[in-house]
Enzyme design. Sequence first.
Site, mmCIF file in Angstrom:
data_model
loop_
_atom_site.group_PDB
_atom_site.id
_atom_site.type_symbol
_atom_site.label_atom_id
_atom_site.label_comp_id
_atom_site.label_asym_id
_atom_site.label_seq_id
_atom_site.Cartn_x
_atom_site.Cartn_y
_atom_site.Cartn_z
ATOM 1 N N ASN A 18 0.859 -1.187 0.000
ATOM 2 C CA ASN A 18 0.000 0.000 0.000
ATOM 3 C C ASN A 18 0.895 1.236 0.000
ATOM 4 O O ASN A 18 2.043 1.183 0.428
ATOM 5 C CB ASN A 18 -0.894 0.019 1.247
ATOM 6 C CG ASN A 18 -1.829 1.212 1.264
ATOM 7 O OD1 ASN A 18 -2.453 1.560 0.249
ATOM 8 N ND2 ASN A 18 -1.932 1.877 2.403
ATOM 9 N N HIS A 58 0.852 5.300 1.362
ATOM 10 C CA HIS A 58 0.135 6.217 2.246
ATOM 11 C C HIS A 58 0.832 7.572 2.198
ATOM 12 O O HIS A 58 2.069 7.642 2.261
ATOM 13 C CB HIS A 58 0.136 5.668 3.679
ATOM 14 C CG HIS A 58 -0.624 6.546 4.617
ATOM 15 N ND1 HIS A 58 -2.005 6.606 4.622
ATOM 16 C CD2 HIS A 58 -0.198 7.418 5.563
ATOM 17 C CE1 HIS A 58 -2.391 7.484 5.530
ATOM 18 N NE2 HIS A 58 -1.323 7.990 6.118
ATOM 19 N N ASP A 116 -4.018 -4.391 10.270
ATOM 20 C CA ASP A 116 -4.289 -3.080 10.868
ATOM 21 C C ASP A 116 -4.048 -1.991 9.829
ATOM 22 O O ASP A 116 -3.095 -2.068 9.052
ATOM 23 C CB ASP A 116 -3.388 -2.852 12.079
ATOM 24 C CG ASP A 116 -3.668 -3.853 13.179
ATOM 25 O OD1 ASP A 116 -4.857 -4.181 13.391
ATOM 26 O OD2 ASP A 116 -2.699 -4.338 13.791
HETATM 27 C C1 GRF Z 1 -2.553 8.801 -2.810
HETATM 28 O O1 GRF Z 1 -2.256 9.964 -2.091
HETATM 29 C C2 GRF Z 1 -2.261 7.589 -1.989
HETATM 30 O O2 GRF Z 1 -1.144 7.725 -1.152
HETATM 31 C C3 GRF Z 1 -3.505 7.442 -1.172
HETATM 32 O O3 GRF Z 1 -4.548 7.775 -2.049
HETATM 33 C C4 GRF Z 1 -4.058 8.657 -3.060
HETATM 34 C C5 GRF Z 1 -4.356 8.028 -4.374
HETATM 35 O O4 GRF Z 1 -4.046 8.865 -5.449
HETATM 36 N N1 GRF Z 1 -3.602 6.107 -0.604
HETATM 37 P P1 GRF Z 1 -4.099 8.298 -6.929
HETATM 38 O O5 GRF Z 1 -5.465 7.669 -7.150
HETATM 39 O O6 GRF Z 1 -2.987 7.312 -7.100
HETATM 40 O O7 GRF Z 1 -3.933 9.512 -7.800
#
Ligand code: GRF
Length: 213
Positions: free
Chosen positions: A107, A109, A143
């Site tokens: 993922n 973040h 989590d």
């Molecule tokens: C990004 O900021 C990512 O970190 C978060 O959601 C956003 C998704 O942006 N989880 P995108 O759809 O890749 O433009």
Amino acid sequence: MLGVGVLISGSGTNLQAILDRAADGRCGFRVQLVVSNRADAPGLARAAAAGVPARVIDHRSFGTREAFDAALVAALREAEVELVALAGFDRLVTRVLLAAFPARVLNIHPALLPAFKGLHAQRQALDYGVKITGATVHLVDEDMDHGPIVVQGAVPVYADDTEATLRERILAVEHAIYPLALQLVAEGRLVVEGRRVTIRGPRPTGGPPLIVW
Ligand code: GRF
């Protein structure tokens, strides 16, 4: 060639960065499938433009999170996906997905975890008053925003930043570190021991320290 499946819900700029890197045949991974839980996700057009198969699996068609994840697993397996990349995917995943792809779900973040988990990480960073924030690619566990950290990138936070300007600055880092993390996995360079992820082989040479006021 590592088969990657990308799960999205929205604009898909991280998906785009991953597709762009995959277009370079030397990166060691290939995007086999894009799945969106929302039919109107603009990211779906990015998959189509890259000639990558895309499917919509609407979470609202399922009674439980587990049943939704089982449908995701079936689609990903059918596409011979070995690694799952959550890229702006707005659903919490369950052990149904995690057990199907052990230590193979990533993922991204938009904060330096463990700070500012959850939604609106950029807003949280501004409100808290940090001078440095960034983005984190991590392995997913049960989590939220918690699993072992693979790569992080930092950006300054300026006094006149808005949520929008900070989001853009962080996104530029996201687009660099997510394809990089996938490449490191594809090259078999990750060693995961508990919370700690070590990357085998050469590492980037550090620049000057990031000092911000
Ligand atoms: C990004 O900021 C990512 O970190 C978060 O959601 C956003 C998704 O942006 N989880 P995108 O759809 O890749 O433009």
